[in-house]
Design a protein around this motif. Structure first.
Motif, short mmCIF file in Angstrom:
data_model
loop_
_atom_site.label_atom_id
_atom_site.label_comp_id
_atom_site.label_asym_id
_atom_site.label_seq_id
_atom_site.Cartn_x
_atom_site.Cartn_y
_atom_site.Cartn_z
N ASN A 193 -5.40 2.77 -29.55
CA ASN A 193 -4.84 1.64 -28.83
C ASN A 193 -3.32 1.56 -29.02
O ASN A 193 -2.55 1.48 -28.07
CB ASN A 193 -5.51 0.34 -29.31
N PHE A 194 -2.87 1.60 -30.28
CA PHE A 194 -1.44 1.50 -30.60
C PHE A 194 -0.67 2.68 -29.99
O PHE A 194 0.40 2.50 -29.39
CB PHE A 194 -1.24 1.45 -32.11
N VAL A 195 -1.21 3.88 -30.15
CA VAL A 195 -0.55 5.08 -29.63
C VAL A 195 -0.42 5.01 -28.11
O VAL A 195 0.62 5.38 -27.55
CB VAL A 195 -1.31 6.35 -30.09
N SER A 219 2.89 5.97 -40.71
CA SER A 219 1.79 6.94 -40.64
C SER A 219 0.52 6.17 -40.30
O SER A 219 0.13 5.26 -41.03
CB SER A 219 1.65 7.66 -41.98
N LEU A 220 -0.10 6.51 -39.17
CA LEU A 220 -1.31 5.82 -38.71
C LEU A 220 -2.54 6.62 -39.12
O LEU A 220 -2.56 7.85 -39.00
CB LEU A 220 -1.26 5.65 -37.19
N ASN A 221 -3.58 5.92 -39.55
CA ASN A 221 -4.78 6.56 -40.08
C ASN A 221 -5.89 6.62 -39.03
O ASN A 221 -6.65 5.67 -38.86
CB ASN A 221 -5.24 5.80 -41.33
N LYS A 222 -5.97 7.76 -38.33
CA LYS A 222 -6.99 7.95 -37.28
C LYS A 222 -8.40 7.98 -37.84
O LYS A 222 -9.34 7.59 -37.15
CB LYS A 222 -6.76 9.28 -36.54
N GLU A 223 -8.56 8.47 -39.06
CA GLU A 223 -9.89 8.58 -39.63
C GLU A 223 -10.49 7.20 -39.90
O GLU A 223 -11.64 6.93 -39.58
CB GLU A 223 -9.85 9.38 -40.94
N LYS A 224 -9.70 6.30 -40.50
CA LYS A 224 -10.21 4.99 -40.90
C LYS A 224 -10.19 3.96 -39.77
O LYS A 224 -10.97 3.02 -39.79
CB LYS A 224 -9.39 4.45 -42.08
N ALA A 225 -9.27 4.12 -38.81
CA ALA A 225 -9.13 3.13 -37.73
C ALA A 225 -8.91 3.84 -36.38
O ALA A 225 -7.87 3.67 -35.74
CB ALA A 225 -7.99 2.18 -38.04
N PRO A 226 -9.89 4.63 -35.93
CA PRO A 226 -9.68 5.45 -34.73
C PRO A 226 -9.39 4.66 -33.45
O PRO A 226 -8.48 5.03 -32.69
CB PRO A 226 -10.98 6.25 -34.60
N MET A 238 -3.21 -5.06 -37.21
CA MET A 238 -3.23 -5.69 -35.89
C MET A 238 -3.21 -7.21 -36.04
O MET A 238 -3.92 -7.78 -36.84
CB MET A 238 -4.47 -5.28 -35.11
N ALA A 239 -2.35 -7.83 -35.23
CA ALA A 239 -2.33 -9.29 -35.14
C ALA A 239 -3.42 -9.69 -34.13
O ALA A 239 -3.75 -8.93 -33.23
CB ALA A 239 -0.96 -9.76 -34.66
N THR A 250 -4.66 -7.05 -29.29
CA THR A 250 -4.27 -6.21 -28.14
C THR A 250 -3.11 -5.31 -28.55
O THR A 250 -3.33 -4.20 -29.01
CB THR A 250 -3.91 -7.08 -26.92
N ALA A 251 -1.87 -5.78 -28.41
CA ALA A 251 -0.71 -4.95 -28.70
C ALA A 251 0.07 -5.40 -29.92
O ALA A 251 0.75 -4.59 -30.56
CB ALA A 251 0.23 -4.95 -27.49
N GLN A 252 -0.01 -6.67 -30.27
CA GLN A 252 0.81 -7.18 -31.38
C GLN A 252 0.31 -6.65 -32.72
O GLN A 252 -0.88 -6.52 -32.95
CB GLN A 252 0.82 -8.70 -31.39
N PHE A 253 1.27 -6.38 -33.58
CA PHE A 253 1.00 -5.83 -34.91
C PHE A 253 1.88 -6.56 -35.92
O PHE A 253 2.80 -7.27 -35.55
CB PHE A 253 1.29 -4.33 -34.94
N PHE A 254 1.57 -6.37 -37.19
CA PHE A 254 2.45 -6.88 -38.23
C PHE A 254 2.53 -5.89 -39.37
O PHE A 254 1.61 -5.09 -39.58
CB PHE A 254 2.03 -8.28 -38.72
#
Length: 189
Positions: free
Chosen positions: A53-55, A41-48, A112-113, A122-126
């Motif tokens: 970017n991720f979406v 679940s991604l939080n658009k409110e806190k990290a729009p 985000m990494a 950019t695209a990498q996440f953890f």
């Protein structure tokens, strides 16, 4: 059966509205991996900006066929930037660091990494395998690592990935000896 007094009805309606409205700022994502499915679940409110970017990467199919290339038990699992043959994928421009959003690098959160440059993600996440408060804003460099969501289903898959044998591949440490493939990332509409 007990009747609800009419004076409570506006309060109940407001609570229902706020409850529905809270979900309006969440984006659900399904990550199919070679080891199982992880729902986030991604939080658009806190990290729009980070969520957008991720979406966009997910909708573009960027993550399909990438791997978890850095796995450290009791720390995190990192992916989204390399193919199974360890080729680094070409990305878009970096996203602004939103680590100062109140979300914490706790077990099961996704962040985000980045490099040592604060605004280099950019695209990498953890996905955090345990609580990693030292990554929270302001962190050791005044910025920290931007959390933008959390695992809602499939944390047992994260645990399984974190326990895989690792080694050195192509000069990179902590690479799983058997590739753990991110087969597809789908934004659930």
């Amino acid at each position: 059966m007990k009747k609800t007094p009419l004076t409570l009805l506006p309060c109940l309606l407001l609570m229902a509205f706020l409850s529905v409205n809270a979900w309006a700022d969440q984006v659900q994502v399904l990550m199919k991996t070679s080891m199982g499915e992880i729902e986030v679940s991604l939080n658009k409110e806190k990290a729009p900006k980070t969520v957008e970017n991720f979406v966009q990467y997910a909708r573009d199919g960027f993550y399909n066929g990438t791997i978890f290339h850095r796995v450290i038990k009791d720390f995190m699992i990192q992916g989204g930037g390399f193919t199974e043959s360890m080729d680094k994928k070409q990305t878009r421009d970096p996203v602004e660091n939103e680590a100062n959003n109140g979300l914490k690098n706790r077990r099961g959160t996704i962040a985000m990494a980045r490099t040592s440059a604060p605004h280099s993600a950019t695209a990498q996440f953890f996905i955090n395998h345990k609580d990693n408060g030292f990554l929270d804003y302001p962190g050791q460099d005044g910025w920290g690592y931007a959390v933008f969501g959390e695992v809602t289903k499939g944390m047992e898959i994260v645990d399984t990935i974190a326990k895989q044998p690792i080694g050195v591949t192509g000069g990179m440490r902590n690479v799983p000896k058997s590739p753990i493939i991110i087969e597809k990332v789908t934004v659930l509409e």
